[in-house]
Structure formats: C-alpha cells, structure tokens
Design a protein around this motif. Structure first.
Motif, PDB file in Angstrom:
ATOM      1  N   THR A 206      10.222  -1.067   4.014  1.00 33.11           N
ATOM      2  CA  THR A 206       9.615   0.049   4.735  1.00 33.11           C
ATOM      3  C   THR A 206      10.533   1.262   4.712  1.00 33.11           C
ATOM      4  OG1 THR A 206       8.400  -1.442   6.204  1.00 33.11           O
ATOM      5  CG2 THR A 206       8.716   0.811   6.965  1.00 33.11           C
ATOM      6  N   GLN A 207      11.824   1.037   4.955  1.00 33.76           N
ATOM      7  CA  GLN A 207      12.778   2.145   4.968  1.00 33.76           C
ATOM      8  C   GLN A 207      12.939   2.775   3.579  1.00 33.76           C
ATOM      9  OE1 GLN A 207      12.958   2.354   8.754  1.00 33.76           O
ATOM     10  NE2 GLN A 207      14.304   3.671   7.552  1.00 33.76           N
ATOM     11  N   LEU A 208      12.942   1.943   2.541  1.00 27.29           N
ATOM     12  CA  LEU A 208      13.043   2.489   1.186  1.00 27.29           C
ATOM     13  C   LEU A 208      11.858   3.390   0.873  1.00 27.29           C
ATOM     14  CD1 LEU A 208      14.338  -0.176  -1.371  1.00 27.29           C
ATOM     15  CD2 LEU A 208      15.592   1.562  -0.130  1.00 27.29           C
ATOM     16  N   GLU A 209      10.651   2.911   1.211  1.00 23.65           N
ATOM     17  CA  GLU A 209       9.460   3.702   0.910  1.00 23.65           C
ATOM     18  C   GLU A 209       9.382   4.945   1.800  1.00 23.65           C
ATOM     19  OE1 GLU A 209       7.727   3.256  -1.733  1.00 23.65           O
ATOM     20  OE2 GLU A 209       8.931   1.471  -2.168  1.00 23.65           O
ATOM     21  N   ALA A 210       9.892   4.845   3.029  1.00 25.43           N
ATOM     22  CA  ALA A 210       9.963   6.027   3.889  1.00 25.43           C
ATOM     23  C   ALA A 210      10.877   7.078   3.263  1.00 25.43           C
ATOM     24  CB  ALA A 210      10.463   5.638   5.276  1.00 25.43           C
ATOM     25  N   ALA A 211      11.996   6.607   2.675  1.00 24.25           N
ATOM     26  CA  ALA A 211      12.926   7.520   2.004  1.00 24.25           C
ATOM     27  C   ALA A 211      12.260   8.184   0.807  1.00 24.25           C
ATOM     28  CB  ALA A 211      14.169   6.759   1.567  1.00 24.25           C
ATOM     29  N   ARG A 212      11.512   7.410   0.018  1.00 27.48           N
ATOM     30  CA  ARG A 212      10.842   7.966  -1.154  1.00 27.48           C
ATOM     31  C   ARG A 212       9.794   9.004  -0.743  1.00 27.48           C
ATOM     32  NH1 ARG A 212      11.325   2.383  -3.488  1.00 27.48           N
ATOM     33  NH2 ARG A 212      12.671   2.625  -5.333  1.00 27.48           N
ATOM     34  N   ALA A 213       9.052   8.698   0.321  1.00 25.71           N
ATOM     35  CA  ALA A 213       8.030   9.638   0.781  1.00 25.71           C
ATOM     36  C   ALA A 213       8.675  10.934   1.268  1.00 25.71           C
ATOM     37  CB  ALA A 213       7.199   9.002   1.889  1.00 25.71           C
ATOM     38  N   SER A 214       9.763  10.819   2.033  1.00 24.93           N
ATOM     39  CA  SER A 214      10.447  12.014   2.538  1.00 24.93           C
ATOM     40  C   SER A 214      10.997  12.849   1.385  1.00 24.93           C
ATOM     41  CB  SER A 214      11.590  11.615   3.480  1.00 24.93           C
ATOM     42  OG  SER A 214      11.090  10.975   4.631  1.00 24.93           O
TER      43      SER A 214
ATOM     44  N   LEU B 217       6.562  -4.758  13.062  1.00 30.24           N
ATOM     45  CA  LEU B 217       7.471  -5.712  12.426  1.00 30.24           C
ATOM     46  C   LEU B 217       8.475  -6.251  13.438  1.00 30.24           C
ATOM     47  CD1 LEU B 217       8.243  -4.005   8.994  1.00 30.24           C
ATOM     48  CD2 LEU B 217       7.067  -6.174   9.336  1.00 30.24           C
ATOM     49  N   SER B 218       8.761  -7.545  13.332  1.00 36.24           N
ATOM     50  CA  SER B 218       9.745  -8.155  14.219  1.00 36.24           C
ATOM     51  C   SER B 218      11.135  -8.023  13.615  1.00 36.24           C
ATOM     52  CB  SER B 218       9.418  -9.637  14.422  1.00 36.24           C
ATOM     53  OG  SER B 218       9.671 -10.371  13.224  1.00 36.24           O
TER      54      SER B 218
ATOM     55  N   VAL C  29       4.129   3.915   7.799  1.00 40.91           N
ATOM     56  CA  VAL C  29       5.501   3.559   8.156  1.00 40.91           C
ATOM     57  C   VAL C  29       5.627   3.400   9.665  1.00 40.91           C
ATOM     58  CG1 VAL C  29       7.895   4.405   8.229  1.00 40.91           C
ATOM     59  CG2 VAL C  29       6.567   4.593   6.116  1.00 40.91           C
ATOM     60  N   LYS C  30       4.983   4.300  10.411  1.00 43.84           N
ATOM     61  CA  LYS C  30       5.027   4.240  11.875  1.00 43.84           C
ATOM     62  C   LYS C  30       4.435   2.928  12.391  1.00 43.84           C
ATOM     63  CE  LYS C  30       3.768   6.925  15.979  1.00 43.84           C
ATOM     64  NZ  LYS C  30       3.090   8.159  16.481  1.00 43.84           N
TER      65      LYS C  30
ATOM     66  N   LEU D 290       0.848  -1.209   0.000  1.00 49.57           N
ATOM     67  CA  LEU D 290       0.000   0.000   0.000  1.00 49.57           C
ATOM     68  C   LEU D 290       0.877   1.250   0.000  1.00 49.57           C
ATOM     69  CD1 LEU D 290      -2.665   1.546   0.245  1.00 49.57           C
ATOM     70  CD2 LEU D 290      -2.564   1.177   2.727  1.00 49.57           C
ATOM     71  N   ILE D 291       1.932   1.241   0.822  1.00 51.78           N
ATOM     72  CA  ILE D 291       2.847   2.384   0.859  1.00 51.78           C
ATOM     73  C   ILE D 291       3.485   2.604  -0.515  1.00 51.78           C
ATOM     74  CG2 ILE D 291       5.009   3.237   1.841  1.00 51.78           C
ATOM     75  CD1 ILE D 291       4.275   1.756   4.441  1.00 51.78           C
TER      76      ILE D 291
END
Length: 624
Positions: free
Chosen positions: A213-221, A202-203, A195-196, A178-179
């Motif tokens: 998650t981190q890649l998509e967080a970077a793209r969003a930022s 996530l374990s 992301v939060k 979805l992200i």
C-alpha cells in the motif's frame, strides 16, 4: 451410507485442504500424511481425486514438477471417471494445473486450464472457489500488463461482495492489486481514496499488504507531482520490509525508489539499477545482487525488454546459487514464468556426444539471436540449472545420409573433445554437445561476461587497447591451430573481452564453429559471415587454418580503418581521425592475410602477433 472409516478419512482430508492451499506446514510432512490417507480410499471413492490433487500441489511446492503433473492428471482421470463426473473437483484440478503451467512458463496451457477451471466451477462449484478463480484471472491480466481488464475484475471483487461473499483478506489483496493497475494506467488521482480505505482496514499483522500500500501510495504521489509525499510514503514502507534481505519486497522497494529518482531528478531508473548491480558485484554482496537484479528486471519489463529482464533475473539466480540463498528456487520459477513456453528449449530427450549425460535439468531460455554461421544458427540462452549464459548453437543434420552424418558427428565430437583439454582462458569452455532424435545437433558453450570487440570499436576504444586484444586473439587462434582445429566463424562479434585472474583484459573466442582441418567442407549450414568468410568457404571447398587467418585479417582492417577496406584502399587509420593513414606494416599484414588464394596467405600467427604488438606500442607512444 459412508462408513465411519470413510467419514474419518474425509474429515482428515478436509482438515488438510486449507493447510495445503496456504502452505501452512512443511511439504515433507504433508506428503507423508496425504500418502497415508490415500491408501485408505478405494479407487472409486469420491475423495480419491481430491487426495491425488492435493498430493500434486504439495509436489509442486517441493519443485518436483514431474510428480506433480502425474498426480494432477491422475486426479483429473479419476474425477472424470465418476458417474456423474465430479465437476467441482475437475475445476479445482484445472486451477492447480493452470498454476503449474504458469510457473513453468507455458502461458497458453495455463490460460486453457484456467478457462476449464472457470467452466467446471460454474457448473458445480462454491462461491469461494469462483472468487479464487476470478482472482487468478485478474492477477494474470495484471501480470500480462492488461491493466484495464485487471482493474475491472478487481473492482468487481470489491463491489460485488454481497453476491460472492469475498473473504476480507481477498478484499484487501484485491484493493492493492487494483491500486497497482490504476497506477500503471496513470490514473493516480483515483489511488488516494483506496489507500485511505486500506490504511483503515488493514491489521498490524498484514505487513506485506501494508508495505505494498505504501509503495503504491508513493507511486501515485510521484505521478501527481507530490514528491515530498512520495518520499514520506517510501520511508513508511521501509518499516515494513522483512528481515530476509533477499525477499521480493526489497526488490520492489529499490525499484520504487529508483522510479521516484527518475521522476524527480531525471536519472534513468534502469541505469541507476544497472550501476547498483555492478557495484554490488564488485563488493561481492550476493544478497544485494539479487535485490538489485530483480528490481532491474522489473524496470526492464516495463520498457518491454524481455531478454534484458531475463538476463537480469539470471544474474540474480547465479548469485543466489553461489551464496546458497533460499531464494534461488523462487528465482528459477520466476525466470520460467517470465520466459514463457515460446522461449524454452528442452533438451531432456537428447543424447550427450561427449560423455556428459546426467540428471541435470536440460532446459534453456532463449534470450536473443546471435546470428548465423558456418556451423548453424546460434542464440544466447540461459541455462536454468545454474543461471549461466551460454551460446546455444543448432546444426540440422537430418538431411544427411547415415554415413555422412556419422562422419560429421565424429569430426565435431573429436574437435570439441580436443577443446575440452586445452585449458586456455582465451577459448570459451564447451559445456556439452547433444544430438536430438530429430537429427538436430546442439552445442553449448559458456559465454563470458563482457563486451565484444565490435562493441569496443563502436565505443571508440583507444588504438593500443584494440591492437593488444587483436594480438591476444591471434594467440588464441594459434592454440587451436596447433591442435589442427579451425574456428570457422571468427568475427568481431565472436570475440568477447573478458578478464583474467589479475583483472586484466583478455580476448575470449566464442561461437566456435569448430571442425578438424580435414573436415572443413560438406558440413551443413551457412558458409560463414561475410566479409570475414574466406573465398574457399564460400565455394564449399575444404578450408583449413588459413580461413581463420583471412577472417582475422578482415577484422584487423575493419577495426583499424573503420570499415572493411577494398583491395585498392586499405582505409584510414581510426575512422574518427581522417588525417592519419594506416601504417605500412599493418597494410602489408592485412594484404598478406586476406589474399584470395589460401596458398598465398600469411599464415605465421607468431609473426602476426609481433606486428600487432609492435603497432600497439607505437600507438601507445602516440597517445602519450
């Protein structure tokens, strides 16, 4: 009532189901276990369709497509023959077939099977099976860049947990997808809250999902203009990269880095990745070629450049095969999936005319059209057996009578057999010649990497450089002519500038529309490419080696003067310098080579080479 033996067999099959689905054991071991279990079920057993279906899935994981399809179709037939039909198993079989068709590039059949799977599962399926199908559909929409649809479906999986009882891992995967859809839609502001939640749920073992998650967080930022936050997210993502350097995660990471570079510094992600591929190739680093080429393919797909993306994946595939990297089979599947059925050419039913019949997979992916010539239509294609780029030329002989067809085939076969013995690096290697049952003749020629002569001229190449390459082209023609062969389709687009063993430039003749001198007329196809085609070819008359001389003369004039000159005006020397005139020696040479009557043309390629080399030396002196 079930016998104890039947119960035991069913229990054993139940135990293998998840193992097969998640590939938690080696395919060889699973194959042996399933084959043994299958022997214990009678043909009318309710469990036999499931055993065949699981065998098909395992064969698919092993890359044995023919065996996989055979088992899956047997499973479907057995499930249909039961009274009543086993709709639940039919749904599962359809889902497996959809996955198979998708992996082999047939998107239409993949969609059809997915619709069937949804229908059968809705009739008699468990909620968990329906969830898996919704995930498949949503992922398909994401891959097809229908982001609105995929976002709706993934959001439904997240918010509809109470209805469907979606497993935790599926929820986490759906959130990441979805992200990805939200970022692709430019809805970056909605990403941080998801992301939060991912970070909180996530374990430590979910390294792949944490990485994504981190890649998509970077793209969003980056999309929100928060470049420092984007860089921080990428640094965290770097910690989750697997040790296997060719894993797809590395390609995705490189792609995300270059995307940020494009946003922040204005540098093209595609150009940066192309440079990285070239740099890795120069250094002979196969793993880096794979990673950079994969990232380049994704970047090109986002631009809608499917042929470019497939070519990049082909380069990754070749590098992986050369270095014996395990990722090669994965790349082959990715090429087929990205290509789709419309781009596939299957020559499995054809017959080799030059003694090369073997068990090699004779499937090709069309990249782009190369044009129409005297020996048929030609496309640039990717050979999925080894990733090599080839010219795939087709010539329709179906309209010819038996005797004429046999005569044409004999001539073509003789010509290409002769080329195979030349061992001259200036003439593209012939990979195969095949005749399909419908009368279509296919000729496969390896295409070297490098620009064409036309590319060099358009880029403003120096006079001495082009003259040297033209002299080399004349030398390559002389090799053909000494063996009484005619190229028939010589143009600036059909000379690739490659490299020899010492790294020096080398003109390579491609798109050979070969025929023996004695068989120039009467072959189907276009007479040739204007203005290079000789008058006798246009008239449908016998054409000998002088037809190639005519084409080369036109090329010299065009590349020298900027355009093919009229008979009255041979044009200016180098289009960008109008003050200089074409040297008299070049003008006289072109006039002699392009005479309308073949009997009056200059035909001594040795003399032509000497004139071109002399003018090359003069051009080099002028430049210095």
């Amino acid at each position: 009532r079930m016998s104890k033996k039947s119960k035991d067999l069913t229990a054993a099959l139940d135990a293998l189901e998840e193992t097969v689905e998640r590939q938690q054991a080696s395919p060889d071991a699973l194959l042996s276990e399933l084959a043994t279990l299958l022997l214990g079920f009678p043909r009318d057993s309710l469990q036999r369709p499931r055993a065949h279906r699981m065998l098909g899935v395992v064969y698919s994981q092993m890359g044995r497509e023919a065996d996989a399809f055979k088992e899956l179709r047997e499973a479907r037939a057995l499930a249909t023959a039961l009274s009543p039909p086993n709709y639940r198993e039919l749904g599962t079989v359809a889902r497996a077939l959809s996955s198979m068709y998708g992996a082999t590039g047939d998107d239409r059949l993949a969609r059809d099977e997915l619709v069937a799977a949804l229908t059968f599962t809705a009739i008699d399926g468990k909620p968990g099976e329906l969830v898996r199908l919704i995930v498949d559909v949503a992922q398909g929409e994401l891959g097809a860049q229908r982001y609105e649809n995929s976002a709706l479906l993934f959001d439904f999986l997240l918010t509809g947990n109470d209805k469907l009882d979606v497993p935790d891992y599926t929820v986490q995967s759906a959130r990441i997808s979805l992200i990805q859809a939200l970022n692709a839609l430019g809805r970056h502001g909605e990403v941080p809250s998801h992301v939060k939640v991912s970070h909180a749920t996530l374990s430590e073992d979910d390294r792949r999902l944490r990485f994504l998650t981190q890649l998509e967080a970077a793209r969003a930022s980056a999309g929100l203009g928060r470049h420092d936050e984007a860089e921080g997210a990428l640094l965290v993502a770097d910690n989750f990269l697997p040790e296997t350097a060719t894993a797809i995660d590395h390609s995705e990471f490189v792609e995300a880095v270059t995307e940020l570079q494009e946003v922040r510094a204005g540098e093209s992600a595609v150009e940066s990745l192309q440079h990285l591929v070239a740099q890795s190739a120069e250094q002979g680093q196969a793993a880096r070629i794979v990673v950079a080429s994969r990232a380049l393919a994704n970047a090109l797909l986002k631009r809608g450049d499917v042929p470019g993306a497939l070519s990049a994946l082909g380069r990754a595939f070749r590098a992986a095969l050369d270095a014996k990297l395990k990722v090669a089979s994965e790349l082959r599947t990715e090429i087929l999936r990205r290509a789709g059925a419309d781009r596939l050419v299957d020559l499995a039913g054809s017959k080799s005319l030059i003694g090369l019949d073997d068990e090699r997979d004779l499937r090709f992916v069309r990249l782009r059209a190369l044009g129409h010539g005297s020996a048929g239509d030609s496309v640039l294609a990717l050979d999925i057996s080894d990733g090599a780029e080839v010219s795939l030329r087709t010539l329709d002989l179906s309209s010819l009578g038996r005797k004429k067809r046999e005569a044409v085939l004999a001539g073509e076969r003789r010509a290409y057999a002769t080329v195979a013995t030349l061992h001259d690096d200036r003439i593209a290697k012939i990979r195969d010649m095949r005749l399909a049952p419908d009368g279509m003749l296919y000729t496969l020629q390896l295409r070297p990497e490098g620009p064409t002569l036309r590319d060099l001229y358009a880029a403003g190449a120096e006079p001495a450089r082009v003259l040297s390459l033209l002299a080399g082209t004349a030398g390559a023609l002389s090799v053909l002519h000494r063996r009484e062969l005619v190229h028939r389709d010589l143009t600036p687009d059909h000379v690739v500038v490659g490299r020899d063993n010492q790294g020096s430039e080398l003109p390579v003749l491609i798109e050979l529309g070969l025929a023996p001198v004695t068989m120039g007329a009467g072959i189907p196809g276009n007479p040739g490419v204007p203005p290079y085609v000789a008058p006798e070819q246009v008239a449908g008359e016998d054409s000998g080696t002088s037809a190639d001389i005519h084409a080369l003369g036109q090329m010299i004039a065009e590349l020298w003067g900027g355009q093919v000159p009229s008979r009255a005006n041979l044009g200016r020397l180098w289009k960008r310098d109008e003050g200089n005139q074409m040297p008299r020696d070049i003008g006289d040479l072109v006039r002699g080579m392009t005479a309308a009557e073949s009997s009056r043309r200059t035909t001594d390629l040795g003399d032509i080479v000497e004139v071109l080399k002399s003018q090359r030396d003069l051009a080099g002196q002028d430049a210095s």
